[in-house]
Design a protein around this motif. Structure first.
Motif, PDB file in Angstrom:
ATOM      1  N   PRO A  43      26.618  13.241  -5.602  1.00  0.00           N
ATOM      2  CA  PRO A  43      25.245  12.762  -5.803  1.00  0.00           C
ATOM      3  C   PRO A  43      25.173  11.331  -6.311  1.00  0.00           C
ATOM      4  CG  PRO A  43      25.873  14.300  -7.530  1.00  0.00           C
ATOM      5  CD  PRO A  43      26.968  14.313  -6.506  1.00  0.00           C
ATOM      6  N   ILE A  44      26.284  10.777  -6.727  1.00  0.00           N
ATOM      7  CA  ILE A  44      26.277   9.402  -7.224  1.00  0.00           C
ATOM      8  C   ILE A  44      25.880   8.419  -6.115  1.00  0.00           C
ATOM      9  CG2 ILE A  44      28.684   8.758  -6.802  1.00  0.00           C
ATOM     10  CD1 ILE A  44      28.644   7.664  -9.749  1.00  0.00           C
ATOM     11  N   TYR A  45      26.005   8.828  -4.853  1.00  0.00           N
ATOM     12  CA  TYR A  45      25.670   7.961  -3.725  1.00  0.00           C
ATOM     13  C   TYR A  45      24.235   8.143  -3.229  1.00  0.00           C
ATOM     14  CZ  TYR A  45      30.715   7.427  -3.612  1.00  0.00           C
ATOM     15  OH  TYR A  45      32.022   7.176  -3.952  1.00  0.00           O
ATOM     16  N   ASP A  46      23.447   8.981  -3.905  1.00  0.00           N
ATOM     17  CA  ASP A  46      22.095   9.266  -3.436  1.00  0.00           C
ATOM     18  C   ASP A  46      21.084   8.161  -3.719  1.00  0.00           C
ATOM     19  OD1 ASP A  46      23.005  11.647  -2.457  1.00  0.00           O
ATOM     20  OD2 ASP A  46      22.039  12.909  -3.954  1.00  0.00           O
ATOM     21  N   ARG A  47      21.452   7.171  -4.484  1.00  0.00           N
ATOM     22  CA  ARG A  47      20.542   6.060  -4.764  1.00  0.00           C
ATOM     23  C   ARG A  47      21.260   4.755  -4.451  1.00  0.00           C
ATOM     24  NH1 ARG A  47      17.288   6.049 -10.227  1.00  0.00           N
ATOM     25  NH2 ARG A  47      16.337   7.811  -9.187  1.00  0.00           N
ATOM     26  N   ALA A  48      20.546   3.838  -3.811  1.00  0.00           N
ATOM     27  CA  ALA A  48      21.134   2.557  -3.424  1.00  0.00           C
ATOM     28  C   ALA A  48      21.529   1.760  -4.667  1.00  0.00           C
ATOM     29  CB  ALA A  48      20.150   1.758  -2.584  1.00  0.00           C
TER      30      ALA A  48
END
Length: 194
Positions: A26-31
């Protein structure tokens, strides 16, 4: 040859049903370019035990502040339950947030003290993940709360024996808000053998 064709078909079917994603965390779910060193978790305003979680991330030497490190946290609600939401095909924990450290390695989350789930004997916990540029993400041990009634003397002794007593957050009250400080030293990364 027939077995090879069957195996190939099974692999193709599996990949079609379960697409492989390089960004499962989930660390990649926000730019990354949308991140600052301060963020607020959803529902913060409506929570009773508001918490400011702040600190500094240091390089592995324990002295040099680590700039541009992403920190992701997720946690259960005040009842100790994870509020799971759906977005398309993806499920995620609603109470989550991301920040990126500033040039002094500082970060701040505005969140709340999670509950513990007494049904399953789960302590109050916040689950952090850190990500340095061009390095894989690292899931840290969960953060615990000093005032948690489920954090027994026996649990504390085990944490001390493992050298993990720094996981326990000590909370103070400042200007009507609970505040916890948590400094993090980045782990040393070893390069794989060529």
């Amino acid at each position: 040859m027939k077995n090879l064709i069957v195996a190939f078909c099974l692999i193709c079917f599996y990949c079609a049903v379960n697409p492989i994603s390089a960004q499962e965390s989930p660390i990649y779910d926000r730019a990354e370019d949308l991140l600052s060193n301060t963020d607020t978790i959803p529902d913060f305003i409506s929570k009773t035990n508001k918490l400011k979680l702040t600190g500094v991330i240091y390089q592995s030497d324990g002295v040099t502040p680590a700039k541009d490190v992403i920190i992701f946290i997720e946690q259960p609600d005040e009842n100790g339950d994870f509020d799971l939401r759906q977005s398309g095909d993806d499920r995620y924990v609603f109470h989550r947030s991301w920040v990126k450290t500033d040039e002094d390695g500082r970060y701040t989350f505005y969140t709340f003290v999670p509950g513990n789930d007494r049904r399953y004997n789960q302590m109050q916990q916040i689950f952090p993940i850190i990500k340095e540029a061009s390095k894989p993400e690292v899931q840290l041990e969960s953060l615990l709360f000093d005032e948690d009634p489920l954090l027994t003397k026996r649990c504390r002794k085990r944490l001390i024996k493992k050298g993990q007593e720094a996981r326990i957050l000590n909370i103070e009250k400042e200007d009507g808000m609970l505040v916890a400080s948590k400094d993090i030293v980045l782990p040393e990364h070893t390069e794989p053998n060529s």
